[in-house]
Enzyme design. Structure first.
Site, short mmCIF file in Angstrom:
data_model
loop_
_atom_site.label_atom_id
_atom_site.label_comp_id
_atom_site.label_asym_id
_atom_site.label_seq_id
_atom_site.Cartn_x
_atom_site.Cartn_y
_atom_site.Cartn_z
N PRO A 2 43.72 32.36 5.65
CG PRO A 2 44.04 30.17 6.32
CD PRO A 2 43.54 30.98 5.18
CD GLU A 3 45.13 38.27 6.26
OE1 GLU A 3 45.90 39.19 6.57
OE2 GLU A 3 43.94 38.45 5.97
NE ARG A 116 37.78 30.10 -4.03
CZ ARG A 116 37.88 31.43 -4.19
NH1 ARG A 116 37.88 32.21 -3.15
NH2 ARG A 116 37.99 31.94 -5.38
#
Length: 288
Positions: A2-3, A116
Site C-alpha cells: 500500500p502506497e 509478511r
DNA sequence: CTAGGATCCTGTCAGC
DNA sequence: TGCTGACAGGATCCTA
C-alpha cells in the site's frame, strides 16, 4: 504494497466506518505486530502521515498503523470495507491465518492482516505522534513541495539512482514501487538515471507526475479499490484501470507502442518503456 | 554524510 | 509430487 493513495483511501473508509465508534477490545494474534499495551476509547480522528495511519482515541492515546508490504485493514460490520494489499483475505472469513490483530468495536471488528509481518500497530501518546522516528523524518508530500525544493533534494544524492531516491520517504513522502514507476514513465525519465544528471525542468516534471498519478489513484480508489466487499466478493484489479507501465511488461506502451520491459533498479522490480525512458550517458571515465 | 546491499517474514510461482 | 530459488506495491540496519 500500500502506497499513499491506498492508505488515504483506507483513511477515508475508516472515517466513515469507525470514527465516533468505541474501541472496546483488542485481540493480538502476533506479538510482533502490536507494539505497546492495548488502549480503549472512542475514535475521534484518523490521520495519515505519508504511508502511516494514526487513529486518535479520546483520552490521549493513538494507534499508529503501518501496513508496509502486505498489510491490510478490513472492517467487518454489517458490510465489509477492505483496503491495503489486495488478496483473498478481502473476501475470506476472518480472522484467518494472516490476521495479526483484531480491534473490536461496538458494531464491528477491524482486522489487521499481514502476510509478511513487516507491518505493525503501535500505541503512542497522541501528543507524541509527531515525535515518532518514522513520522519525524518523513519529508513533505509531493503536493506540498516546491519544484525548487525537490530539485535541491535530488542534488544531495547526485550519485544515487533516481528511483531509489524518490522511494526514500525522507526525500519525498508517499511514493512506493508502483507510483515511482508510473511517475518516472509519465515524466519520461529512466529510473536508473543518476540524480546528478536530472535537470531542474525534469525534476519539476517528475514532481508534477508524482502528484498526477497519485491524485488519479486516490480518485479511482474512492470508487473501485475502496471496496465495500459484497457477498459476491467483488475485488476489482484497480491497477488495470490506471497503470501505464506497472505489471505491464510485454504489453505495448500506451504512448509509443514499444513493448514495456521489466528490469531491476535499486533492488526492485522496475517497469519502463525503453523508448520513452532513455538513460542519458553517464559521464565517461577518462580512458587509458 | 551518502550509496548499496542484506534483512525482517510468509507465500507463490517457475523450473527441475 | 517435492524441492529450490527468485521474487514481492516497505523501511531499516549495516558496511564501505
Amino acid at each position: 504494497m500500500p502506497e499513499l493513495p491506498e492508505v488515504e483511501t483506507i483513511r477515508r473508509g475508516l472515517m466513515r466506518f469507525i470514527k465516533g465508534k468505541k474501541l472496546v477490545r483488542t485481540e493480538v494474534f502476533c506479538e510482533k505486530s502490536f507494539v505497546g499495551e492495548p488502549v480503549y476509547g472512542k475514535i475521534v480522528d484518523i490521520r495519515r502521515f505519508g504511508k502511516a495511519l494514526v487513529i486518535d482515541l479520546l483520552g490521549g492515546f493513538s494507534l499508529m498503523i503501518h501496513l508496509r508490504m502486505t498489510g491490510q485493514l478490513i472492517f467487518q460490520g454489517e458490510e465489509r470495507f477492505a483496503g491495503g494489499h489486495p488478496n483473498e483475505n478481502f473476501v475470506d472469513r476472518l480472522p484467518n491465518k494472516q490476521t495479526r490483530v483484531a480491534l473490536y468495536f461496538d458494531d464491528g471488528v477491524l482486522y489487521f492482516n499481514d502476510q509478511r509481518k513487516f507491518g505493525f500497530i503501535k500505541v503512542l501518546l497522541t501528543d507524541d505522534v509527531e515525535k515518532d522516528e518514522f513520522i519525524r523524518k518523513l519529508a513533505k508530500e509531493p503536493w506540498e513541495m516546491s519544484a525548487e525544493e525537490f530539485y535541491e533534494k535530488l542534488q544531495r544524492h547526485k550519485l544515487a539512482l533516481i528511483k531509489a531516491v524518490i522511494l526514500d520517504q525522507t526525500v519525498v513522502a508517499g511514493l512506493g514501487n508502483i507510483y515511482a514507476d508510473e511517475a518516472l514513465f509519465l515524466a519520461g525519465i529512466h529510473p536508473a538515471q543518476r540524480c546528478g544528471e536530472i535537470g531542474c525542468l525534469e525534476a519539476e516534471r517528475l514532481l508534477g507526475a508524482a502528484r498526477e498519478v497519485m491524485d488519479k489513484s486516490i480518485e479511482a480508489g474512492g470508487s473501485t479499490m475502496a471496496t465495500y466487499v459484497k457477498a459476491d466478493g467483488t475485488r476489482g484489479d484497480y491497477l488495470e484501470s490506471f497503470a501505464q507501465v506497472f505489471h505491464r511488461q510485454g504489453k505495448p506502451c500506451m504512448r509509443c507502442g514499444t513493448k514495456i520491459v521489466k528490469i531491476k533498479v535499486a533492488g526492485r522490480g522496475t517497469h519502463i518503456c525503453p523508448k520513452c525512458q532513455v538513460l542519458k550517458n553517464e559521464l565517461k571515465e577518462e580512458n587509458d
